[in-house]
Motif scaffolding. Structure first.
Motif, PDB file in Angstrom:
ATOM      1  N   LEU A 175      10.867  -1.190   3.611  1.00  0.00           N
ATOM      2  CA  LEU A 175      10.378  -0.123   2.732  1.00  0.00           C
ATOM      3  C   LEU A 175       9.096   0.510   3.275  1.00  0.00           C
ATOM      4  CD1 LEU A 175      11.043  -1.602  -0.822  1.00  0.00           C
ATOM      5  CD2 LEU A 175      12.489  -0.099   0.560  1.00  0.00           C
ATOM      6  N   ASN A 176       8.225  -0.307   3.873  1.00  0.00           N
ATOM      7  CA  ASN A 176       7.010   0.239   4.464  1.00  0.00           C
ATOM      8  C   ASN A 176       7.319   1.269   5.533  1.00  0.00           C
ATOM      9  OD1 ASN A 176       4.429  -0.549   3.468  1.00  0.00           O
ATOM     10  ND2 ASN A 176       4.839  -2.655   4.087  1.00  0.00           N
ATOM     11  N   ALA A 177       8.373   1.016   6.306  1.00  0.00           N
ATOM     12  CA  ALA A 177       8.757   1.956   7.355  1.00  0.00           C
ATOM     13  C   ALA A 177       9.104   3.317   6.771  1.00  0.00           C
ATOM     14  CB  ALA A 177       9.942   1.394   8.144  1.00  0.00           C
ATOM     15  N   ILE A 178       9.599   3.316   5.535  1.00  0.00           N
ATOM     16  CA  ILE A 178       9.940   4.573   4.860  1.00  0.00           C
ATOM     17  C   ILE A 178       8.702   5.196   4.223  1.00  0.00           C
ATOM     18  CG2 ILE A 178      11.260   5.601   2.963  1.00  0.00           C
ATOM     19  CD1 ILE A 178      13.348   3.359   3.436  1.00  0.00           C
ATOM     20  N   TYR A 179       7.992   4.392   3.427  1.00  0.00           N
ATOM     21  CA  TYR A 179       6.933   4.965   2.602  1.00  0.00           C
ATOM     22  C   TYR A 179       5.667   5.308   3.375  1.00  0.00           C
ATOM     23  CZ  TYR A 179       9.695   4.298  -1.557  1.00  0.00           C
ATOM     24  OH  TYR A 179      10.689   4.398  -2.505  1.00  0.00           O
ATOM     25  N   GLY A 185      -2.879  10.592   2.697  1.00  0.00           N
ATOM     26  CA  GLY A 185      -3.979  10.087   3.513  1.00  0.00           C
ATOM     27  C   GLY A 185      -5.091   9.416   2.739  1.00  0.00           C
ATOM     28  N   PHE A 186      -5.278   9.766   1.467  1.00  0.00           N
ATOM     29  CA  PHE A 186      -6.392   9.169   0.722  1.00  0.00           C
ATOM     30  C   PHE A 186      -6.014   7.858   0.037  1.00  0.00           C
ATOM     31  CE2 PHE A 186      -4.665  12.468  -2.214  1.00  0.00           C
ATOM     32  CZ  PHE A 186      -4.285  11.659  -3.271  1.00  0.00           C
ATOM     33  N   SER A 187      -4.803   7.349   0.303  1.00  0.00           N
ATOM     34  CA  SER A 187      -4.380   6.043  -0.202  1.00  0.00           C
ATOM     35  C   SER A 187      -4.622   5.000   0.881  1.00  0.00           C
ATOM     36  CB  SER A 187      -2.895   6.082  -0.571  1.00  0.00           C
ATOM     37  OG  SER A 187      -2.394   4.775  -0.781  1.00  0.00           O
ATOM     38  N   TYR A 188      -5.424   3.970   0.569  1.00  0.00           N
ATOM     39  CA  TYR A 188      -5.826   3.002   1.586  1.00  0.00           C
ATOM     40  C   TYR A 188      -5.379   1.569   1.304  1.00  0.00           C
ATOM     41  CZ  TYR A 188      -8.797   6.560   3.686  1.00  0.00           C
ATOM     42  OH  TYR A 188      -9.243   7.691   4.315  1.00  0.00           O
ATOM     43  N   GLY A 189      -5.112   1.223   0.070  1.00  0.00           N
ATOM     44  CA  GLY A 189      -4.879  -0.175  -0.279  1.00  0.00           C
ATOM     45  C   GLY A 189      -3.564  -0.731   0.221  1.00  0.00           C
ATOM     46  N   PHE A 190      -3.605  -1.910   0.845  1.00  0.00           N
ATOM     47  CA  PHE A 190      -2.416  -2.669   1.237  1.00  0.00           C
ATOM     48  C   PHE A 190      -1.457  -1.841   2.091  1.00  0.00           C
ATOM     49  CE2 PHE A 190      -3.721  -4.162  -3.067  1.00  0.00           C
ATOM     50  CZ  PHE A 190      -4.352  -5.326  -2.633  1.00  0.00           C
ATOM     51  N   ARG A 191      -2.025  -1.120   3.032  1.00  0.00           N
ATOM     52  CA  ARG A 191      -1.215  -0.346   3.966  1.00  0.00           C
ATOM     53  C   ARG A 191      -1.521  -0.802   5.383  1.00  0.00           C
ATOM     54  NH1 ARG A 191      -1.658   5.961   2.945  1.00  0.00           N
ATOM     55  NH2 ARG A 191      -0.204   5.861   4.713  1.00  0.00           N
ATOM     56  N   PRO A 192      -0.509  -0.859   6.250  1.00  0.00           N
ATOM     57  CA  PRO A 192      -0.730  -1.312   7.628  1.00  0.00           C
ATOM     58  C   PRO A 192      -1.802  -0.498   8.333  1.00  0.00           C
ATOM     59  CG  PRO A 192       1.617  -1.138   7.145  1.00  0.00           C
ATOM     60  CD  PRO A 192       0.902  -0.519   5.987  1.00  0.00           C
ATOM     61  N   SER A 277       4.559  -6.962  -4.548  1.00  0.00           N
ATOM     62  CA  SER A 277       3.819  -6.267  -5.594  1.00  0.00           C
ATOM     63  C   SER A 277       2.922  -5.133  -5.098  1.00  0.00           C
ATOM     64  CB  SER A 277       2.984  -7.272  -6.401  1.00  0.00           C
ATOM     65  OG  SER A 277       2.218  -6.628  -7.392  1.00  0.00           O
ATOM     66  N   PRO A 278       2.107  -5.325  -4.033  1.00  0.00           N
ATOM     67  CA  PRO A 278       1.236  -4.225  -3.599  1.00  0.00           C
ATOM     68  C   PRO A 278       2.003  -2.977  -3.178  1.00  0.00           C
ATOM     69  CG  PRO A 278       0.490  -6.300  -2.667  1.00  0.00           C
ATOM     70  CD  PRO A 278       1.830  -6.573  -3.281  1.00  0.00           C
ATOM     71  N   LEU A 279       3.125  -3.149  -2.490  1.00  0.00           N
ATOM     72  CA  LEU A 279       3.913  -1.992  -2.071  1.00  0.00           C
ATOM     73  C   LEU A 279       4.500  -1.277  -3.276  1.00  0.00           C
ATOM     74  CD1 LEU A 279       5.297  -0.173  -0.018  1.00  0.00           C
ATOM     75  CD2 LEU A 279       7.128  -1.879   0.147  1.00  0.00           C
ATOM     76  N   LEU A 280       5.054  -2.032  -4.228  1.00  0.00           N
ATOM     77  CA  LEU A 280       5.614  -1.410  -5.431  1.00  0.00           C
ATOM     78  C   LEU A 280       4.523  -0.673  -6.206  1.00  0.00           C
ATOM     79  CD1 LEU A 280       8.038  -4.222  -6.698  1.00  0.00           C
ATOM     80  CD2 LEU A 280       8.560  -2.237  -5.253  1.00  0.00           C
ATOM     81  N   ALA A 281       3.331  -1.250  -6.252  1.00  0.00           N
ATOM     82  CA  ALA A 281       2.213  -0.601  -6.943  1.00  0.00           C
ATOM     83  C   ALA A 281       1.841   0.713  -6.256  1.00  0.00           C
ATOM     84  CB  ALA A 281       1.009  -1.540  -6.987  1.00  0.00           C
ATOM     85  N   ASN A 282       1.839   0.706  -4.928  1.00  0.00           N
ATOM     86  CA  ASN A 282       1.527   1.938  -4.198  1.00  0.00           C
ATOM     87  C   ASN A 282       2.579   3.012  -4.428  1.00  0.00           C
ATOM     88  OD1 ASN A 282      -0.978   1.695  -2.963  1.00  0.00           O
ATOM     89  ND2 ASN A 282      -0.176   0.634  -1.172  1.00  0.00           N
ATOM     90  N   VAL A 283       3.848   2.605  -4.484  1.00  0.00           N
ATOM     91  CA  VAL A 283       4.914   3.565  -4.773  1.00  0.00           C
ATOM     92  C   VAL A 283       4.691   4.180  -6.150  1.00  0.00           C
ATOM     93  CG1 VAL A 283       7.385   3.827  -5.223  1.00  0.00           C
ATOM     94  CG2 VAL A 283       6.616   2.486  -3.250  1.00  0.00           C
ATOM     95  N   TYR A 284       4.364   3.335  -7.117  1.00  0.00           N
ATOM     96  CA  TYR A 284       4.156   3.806  -8.489  1.00  0.00           C
ATOM     97  C   TYR A 284       3.029   4.830  -8.552  1.00  0.00           C
ATOM     98  CZ  TYR A 284       4.467   3.309 -13.597  1.00  0.00           C
ATOM     99  OH  TYR A 284       4.672   3.524 -14.943  1.00  0.00           O
TER     100      TYR A 284
END
Length: 388
Positions: A175-179, A185-192, A277-284
């Motif tokens: 999912l990370n490969a997609i999202y 750009g201003f989203s920083y949390g729990f991202r590679p 959880s962190p990825l789902l939260a970022n999607v939300y």
């Protein structure tokens, strides 16, 4: 309040507060600070000399190439759904996911440790892979535990069973490969490749370079516990057309929490502390907040505006107070439409920026307030001019 390109005598810095002490010249800068994430880290695959992996170098290359293909397609086709993803959750990817987990992590309700699972790793992963692909895999309830928060309260965490962690991490990689092609750009949390120091640096640079005079320090109340699972699935379905992946995520959301011998299941929350959880939260928040805020900045703001978000910690800066007030009112209504609320005591609008001290002094007011972001105090310091 217009200042043109006037130079100021102050700089915006973020410092780590010392315990029960005043800030001093010894306080370290953002670049010198690190912060621990309260979840399994997104570490590179690491193996000790004695660890026998089922996946050799060629397998790791194959996994990397597959994920890169997903990233490329996601970037090129931003409006399309991915209808076939589960085959990417291979034994090789499960193997990598296993070795990315912390060896000494607390076990879930299965009581199974990393070391025990590794003893028959090849057989265990082949069996897990088969169950995932034929639909026989069942998610176990997470074990509830608590960690102390700085304010003395307890933060609830959900400790997933070992196989749930493995499958969640593998699915998160896909999912990370997609999202990563979608997130702003201003989203920083729990991202590679991004961390707290990047978010703090972006905030300080934004305040320095833009005409920021007002800061909105927003706090979403109990964010990880209040996420609407129904809305989350709807957001995921914008990009994920593989029903098998959606069913896996539903299993994790509906597995429930075991506490005091009772399993409770809710239609809200992502299980804070779980791998996915962190990825789902970022999607939300990507759909609820980020896309909306970016559109608001383009269409509604009458002056400069900056945004920095790290998971559910969110700071916005404005040139004009009226923009800040309108944004706050409209954001509050926006969040309420998706089961989220702002904490009334922790959300505040303050006068802050390069010219705040001078403007407040001219109006007979005191020094600008400071605010906290990611455990750092963001404050304004007067720059000493050198002679000669």
């Amino acid at each position: 309040m217009m200042h043109g390109h006037e130079k100021s005598d102050s700089a915006i810095v973020a410092v780590k507060p010392t315990n029960k002490a005043e800030h001093s010249a010894a306080e370290q800068s953002v670049a010198e600070q690190t912060a621990k994430e309260p979840v399994e880290p997104r570490a590179e695959t690491k193996r000790n000399a004695g660890q026998q992996s089922t996946c050799g170098t060629q397998c790791q290359i194959s996994v990397s190439q597959a994920l890169e293909r997903i990233r490329r397609v996601a970037k090129e086709r931003k409006k399309e759904k991915f209808t076939s993803l589960l085959h990417h959750v291979s034994t090789d990817l499960l193997d990598e996911a296993f070795f990315q987990l912390k060896e000494d992590a607390a076990p879930g309700i299965d009581g199974l440790t990393w070391t025990e699972y590794e003893q028959n790793l090849e057989r265990n992963l082949e069996d897990l892979h088969a169950r995932v692909h034929r639909g026989a895999y069942r998610a176990l309830p997470s074990r509830r535990t608590y960690i102390a928060k700085p304010d003395g309260r307890q933060r609830p965490l959900a400790i997933a069973a070992l196989e749930d962690k493995i499958v969640q991490r593998a699915v998160a990689a896909v999912l990370n490969a997609i999202y990563e092609a979608d997130f702003l750009g201003f989203s920083y949390g729990f991202r590679p490749g991004r961390g707290t120091h990047d978010a703090l640096n972006a905030l300080c640079v934004g305040i320095e370079r833009k005409k920021v005079n007002w800061i909105l320090d927003a706090d979403i109340r109990s964010f990880f516990d209040e996420i609407s699972q129904e809305c989350l699935i709807r957001f995921l379905e914008h990009r994920i057309g593989d029903r098998r992946i959606i069913r896996l995520i539903r299993k994790w959301l509906k597995a429930g929490i075991l506490e005091d011998g009772i399993v409770s299941v809710s239609d809200r929350g992502t299980g804070q502390g779980s791998v996915i959880s962190p990825l789902l939260a970022n999607v939300y928040l990507h759909y609820v907040l980020d896309l909306w805020a970016e559109r608001w900045r383009r269409r509604e703001a009458t002056g400069d505006m900056i945004i920095v978000r790290y998971a559910d910690d969110f700071i916005a800066g404005f040139q004009h107070e009226r923009d800040a007030c309108r944004f706050l009112d409209e954001m509050r209504a926006r969040l309420q439409g998706f089961a989220l609320t702002l904490h009334p005591e922790k959300t505040r609008l303050i006068e802050f920026g390069r010219f705040a001290a001078k403007d407040r002094k001219a109006r007979g007011l005191g020094k600008p307030e400071t605010f906290n972001f990611l455990g750092f105090s963001v404050l304004q310091r007067r720059m000493e001019r050198s002679s000669g």
